[in-house]
Write a protein that holds these residues in place. Structure first.
Motif, PDB file in Angstrom:
ATOM      1  N   GLY A  92       0.882  -1.216   0.029  1.00  0.00           N
ATOM      2  CA  GLY A  92       0.172   0.095  -0.292  1.00  0.00           C
ATOM      3  C   GLY A  92       0.904   1.493  -0.039  1.00  0.00           C
ATOM      4  N   GLY A  93       0.534   2.316  -0.784  1.00  0.00           N
ATOM      5  CA  GLY A  93       1.121   3.718  -0.743  1.00  0.00           C
ATOM      6  C   GLY A  93       2.042   3.788  -1.752  1.00  0.00           C
ATOM      7  N   VAL A  94       2.479   2.494  -2.713  1.00  0.00           N
ATOM      8  CA  VAL A  94       3.552   2.709  -3.589  1.00  0.00           C
ATOM      9  C   VAL A  94       3.320   3.677  -4.965  1.00  0.00           C
ATOM     10  N   GLY A  95       1.971   3.915  -4.844  1.00  0.00           N
ATOM     11  CA  GLY A  95       1.299   4.673  -6.066  1.00  0.00           C
ATOM     12  C   GLY A  95       0.581   4.105  -7.197  1.00  0.00           C
ATOM     13  N   THR A  96      -0.070   2.928  -6.818  1.00  0.00           N
ATOM     14  CA  THR A  96      -0.886   2.324  -7.824  1.00  0.00           C
ATOM     15  C   THR A  96      -1.869   3.057  -8.331  1.00  0.00           C
ATOM     16  N   SER A  97      -2.698   3.741  -7.561  1.00  0.00           N
ATOM     17  CA  SER A  97      -3.766   4.447  -7.814  1.00  0.00           C
ATOM     18  C   SER A  97      -3.339   5.667  -8.645  1.00  0.00           C
ATOM     19  N   THR A  98      -2.357   6.288  -8.333  1.00  0.00           N
ATOM     20  CA  THR A  98      -1.839   7.219  -8.852  1.00  0.00           C
ATOM     21  C   THR A  98      -1.376   7.018 -10.339  1.00  0.00           C
ATOM     22  N   LEU A  99      -0.989   5.959 -10.401  1.00  0.00           N
ATOM     23  CA  LEU A  99      -0.554   5.517 -11.918  1.00  0.00           C
ATOM     24  C   LEU A  99      -1.801   5.289 -12.779  1.00  0.00           C
ATOM     25  N   VAL A 100      -2.762   4.661 -12.202  1.00  0.00           N
ATOM     26  CA  VAL A 100      -3.849   4.397 -13.192  1.00  0.00           C
ATOM     27  C   VAL A 100      -4.554   5.823 -13.390  1.00  0.00           C
ATOM     28  N   ALA A 101      -4.678   6.688 -12.411  1.00  0.00           N
ATOM     29  CA  ALA A 101      -5.406   7.945 -12.705  1.00  0.00           C
ATOM     30  C   ALA A 101      -4.513   8.827 -13.733  1.00  0.00           C
ATOM     31  N   ASN A 102      -3.340   8.771 -13.669  1.00  0.00           N
ATOM     32  CA  ASN A 102      -2.691   9.711 -14.655  1.00  0.00           C
ATOM     33  C   ASN A 102      -2.538   8.960 -16.042  1.00  0.00           C
ATOM     34  N   LEU A 103      -2.179   7.709 -16.124  1.00  0.00           N
ATOM     35  CA  LEU A 103      -2.240   7.080 -17.393  1.00  0.00           C
ATOM     36  C   LEU A 103      -3.458   7.052 -18.133  1.00  0.00           C
ATOM     37  N   GLY A 104      -4.513   6.981 -17.376  1.00  0.00           N
ATOM     38  CA  GLY A 104      -5.994   6.997 -17.858  1.00  0.00           C
ATOM     39  C   GLY A 104      -6.190   8.463 -18.425  1.00  0.00           C
ATOM     40  N   TRP A 105      -5.805   9.657 -17.752  1.00  0.00           N
ATOM     41  CA  TRP A 105      -6.026  10.929 -17.907  1.00  0.00           C
ATOM     42  C   TRP A 105      -5.131  11.203 -19.264  1.00  0.00           C
ATOM     43  N   GLN A 106      -3.961  10.706 -19.334  1.00  0.00           N
ATOM     44  CA  GLN A 106      -3.294  11.066 -20.666  1.00  0.00           C
ATOM     45  C   GLN A 106      -3.618  10.247 -21.811  1.00  0.00           C
ATOM     46  N   PRO A 141      -4.411  13.782 -24.454  1.00  0.00           N
ATOM     47  CA  PRO A 141      -3.802  14.171 -25.301  1.00  0.00           C
ATOM     48  C   PRO A 141      -3.799  12.873 -26.521  1.00  0.00           C
ATOM     49  N   LEU A 142      -3.882  11.762 -25.961  1.00  0.00           N
ATOM     50  CA  LEU A 142      -3.584  10.534 -26.995  1.00  0.00           C
ATOM     51  C   LEU A 142      -5.256  10.186 -27.536  1.00  0.00           C
ATOM     52  N   GLU A 143      -6.378  10.713 -26.883  1.00  0.00           N
ATOM     53  CA  GLU A 143      -7.489  10.444 -27.560  1.00  0.00           C
ATOM     54  C   GLU A 143      -7.877   9.153 -27.627  1.00  0.00           C
ATOM     55  N   ARG A 144      -7.486   8.258 -26.616  1.00  0.00           N
ATOM     56  CA  ARG A 144      -8.158   6.776 -26.717  1.00  0.00           C
ATOM     57  C   ARG A 144      -9.340   6.811 -25.465  1.00  0.00           C
ATOM     58  N   ARG A 145     -10.159   6.047 -25.719  1.00  0.00           N
ATOM     59  CA  ARG A 145     -11.366   5.776 -24.740  1.00  0.00           C
ATOM     60  C   ARG A 145     -10.831   4.963 -23.771  1.00  0.00           C
ATOM     61  N   VAL A 146     -10.971   5.366 -22.426  1.00  0.00           N
ATOM     62  CA  VAL A 146     -10.512   4.659 -21.490  1.00  0.00           C
ATOM     63  C   VAL A 146     -11.556   4.464 -20.154  1.00  0.00           C
ATOM     64  N   ALA A 147     -11.322   3.379 -19.844  1.00  0.00           N
ATOM     65  CA  ALA A 147     -12.187   2.953 -18.373  1.00  0.00           C
ATOM     66  C   ALA A 147     -11.232   2.805 -17.312  1.00  0.00           C
ATOM     67  N   ALA A 148     -11.415   3.229 -16.173  1.00  0.00           N
ATOM     68  CA  ALA A 148     -10.566   3.020 -14.847  1.00  0.00           C
ATOM     69  C   ALA A 148     -11.564   2.213 -13.878  1.00  0.00           C
ATOM     70  N   ILE A 149     -11.176   1.112 -13.401  1.00  0.00           N
ATOM     71  CA  ILE A 149     -11.989   0.552 -12.448  1.00  0.00           C
ATOM     72  C   ILE A 149     -11.204   0.451 -11.151  1.00  0.00           C
ATOM     73  N   ASP A 150     -11.750   0.851 -10.177  1.00  0.00           N
ATOM     74  CA  ASP A 150     -11.348   1.012  -8.858  1.00  0.00           C
ATOM     75  C   ASP A 150     -11.659  -0.443  -8.041  1.00  0.00           C
ATOM     76  N   LEU A 151     -10.730  -1.134  -7.909  1.00  0.00           N
ATOM     77  CA  LEU A 151     -11.304  -2.503  -7.234  1.00  0.00           C
ATOM     78  C   LEU A 151     -10.838  -2.681  -6.048  1.00  0.00           C
ATOM     79  N   ASP A 152     -10.904  -1.568  -5.270  1.00  0.00           N
ATOM     80  CA  ASP A 152     -10.724  -1.593  -3.769  1.00  0.00           C
ATOM     81  C   ASP A 152     -11.796  -0.924  -3.254  1.00  0.00           C
TER      82      ASP A 152
END
Length: 413
Positions: free
Chosen positions: A159-173, A177-188
């Motif tokens: 916990g706390g290593v930044g997994t949710s930060t990674l998902v939120a930021n990759l999904g946003w990018q 800017p890259l114009e993909r259709r993205v779903a982010a699923i929080d499984l906690d």
């Protein structure tokens, strides 16, 4: 306003809710498609004169992906290049029929290889349209299995290593800017923070879908998501702390099969200790991203996660991301020692950036939209996933998985 105008979408300036979009190079072919739409009572249709780039522009205006596209490449000198550009913005699961003038087997086979459902040679006739397109839905009868989007399972060594930060930021990018259709699923369901990081409501959509997983339809699925940004959608559930059986693995896998048809990327934010659910989703994912830090405990758990991900029969890309969520200190392992212990090199190293990380987590939008070393490193990870970066410094990077419309690649391809 005539019924033909209403059926073909001519009464509105953009096909925001269209389920069937046809872009033909000449007015005669467009008129025939409008007649087909009228005869077949195809609702929510949009037919116009134009080319591939016009269709790309239209897809940037839609609120949800259409079910069927018909696109004319007649007269184009770079049809394959234009179709590749279409693929970048065309969501997986969308059936695509290409219209052209070349009547040869080589062209047909090449288009099928790229993922197109069918190829029609001009001149078009009503009988040909009836045979190729379904009169009620406007969908083609697929010449091959429709390819689907990619599931990226992100899991942290602790916990706390930044997994949710990674998902939120990759999904946003990827969605921005890259114009993909993205779903982010929080499984906690007992403490996930994706909704806060993306400034999106937690509407319990994940719980609703899993409770009705045997009765899924695209409209129900779309309504269950909370929209965090254009093309970025969040699925989460907030359960009571003593609640059990919230996320049944089999139901989650059934849901993912449907989401692969609707999104280019489905990011899974897995809890650090997910047990049976984590094992099942790592086995089902198309890409696994393990997030860790250079500490002794994290090194041990990283090795266990890598071993778990590699127990599946087929090899999948595995990204190892080493994050520095805290100020570096003497107690940390050196990167070389960490890599030697886990038996592989890090795909990416995310530097410590206290101010940027705090702003991105607590105030939004995600820090990848800002400046700084951490934002730059995260953009490199997103480019890696999208196949936009060549190998640097010997790090193993992922190939681009997006081929042509219909058109997202088959799993594992």
């Amino acid at each position: 306003m005539s019924i033909l105008d209403r059926l073909t979408g001519q009464d509105r300036p953009s096909p925001a809710n269209a389920e069937f979009i046809a872009v033909l190079a000449d007015e005669a072919s467009a008129a025939l498609l409008r007649q087909f739409v009228l005869e077949g009572m195809v609702s929510h249709a949009h037919v116009l004169v134009g080319g591939v780039r016009d269709l790309i522009g239209l897809l940037g205006q839609v609120e949800r992906p259409p079910r069927q596209l018909v696109v004319d490449v007649s007269g184009s000198t770079m049809s394959n290049t234009e179709l590749a550009e279409l693929a970048a913005v065309c969501p997986p699961g969308v059936a695509v029929v290409v219209v052209g003038e070349r009547n040869d087997v080589g062209t047909y086979r090449e288009l099928l290889r790229m993922g197109v459902d069918d190829y029609l040679v001009k001149p078009l006739t009503m009988d040909l349209l009836r045979r190729v397109l379904n009169r009620r839905t406007g969908r083609s009868v697929p010449a091959q299995q429709i390819r689907t989007g990619k599931v990226v399972a992100c899991v942290g060594s602790r916990g706390g290593v930044g997994t949710s930060t990674l998902v939120a930021n990759l999904g946003w990018q990827l969605a921005g800017p890259l114009e993909r259709r993205v779903a982010a699923i929080d499984l906690d369901p007992f403490g996930g923070a994706l909704d806060l990081m993306l400034s999106a409501p937690n509407n319990h959509g994940l719980a609703d879908l899993l409770a009705n997983v045997n009765q899924l339809d695209p409209n129900f699925v779309e309504r269950s998501f909370a929209q965090a940004a254009p093309r970025l959608f969040l699925l989460a559930a907030r359960a009571e702390l003593d609640q059990s059986g919230v996320l049944p693995p089999r139901a989650v896998l059934t849901l993912l099969a449907e989401l692969r048809k609707l999104f280019h990327y489905v990011f899974l934010d897995l809890p650090a200790r997910g047990g049976e659910l984590t094992a099942a989703l790592l086995a089902d994912a198309d890409t696994v991203a393990v997030v860790s830090e250079p500490s002794v405990v994290a090194t041990r758990e990283t090795l266990r996660l890598i071993q778990l991900a590699e127990t599946r029969d087929d090899r999948v890309p595995l990204m190892l991301l080493v994050n520095h969520p805290r100020q570096p200190g003497h107690a940390e392992l050196k990167l070389a020692d960490f890599e030697e212990a886990v038996g592989r090199r890090a795909s990416h190293v995310l530097p410590f950036d206290r101010d940027a990380a705090g702003l991105g987590e607590n105030l939004g939008p995600p820090l990848i939209s800002r400046r700084g070393p951490l934002a730059l490193a995260l953009r490199r990870v997103a480019d890696d996933l999208a196949g936009r970066r060549s190998a640097e410094g010997g790090r193993r990077l992922l190939p681009d998985w997006l081929p042509l419309p219909g058109l997202a690649p088959a799993r594992g391809g």
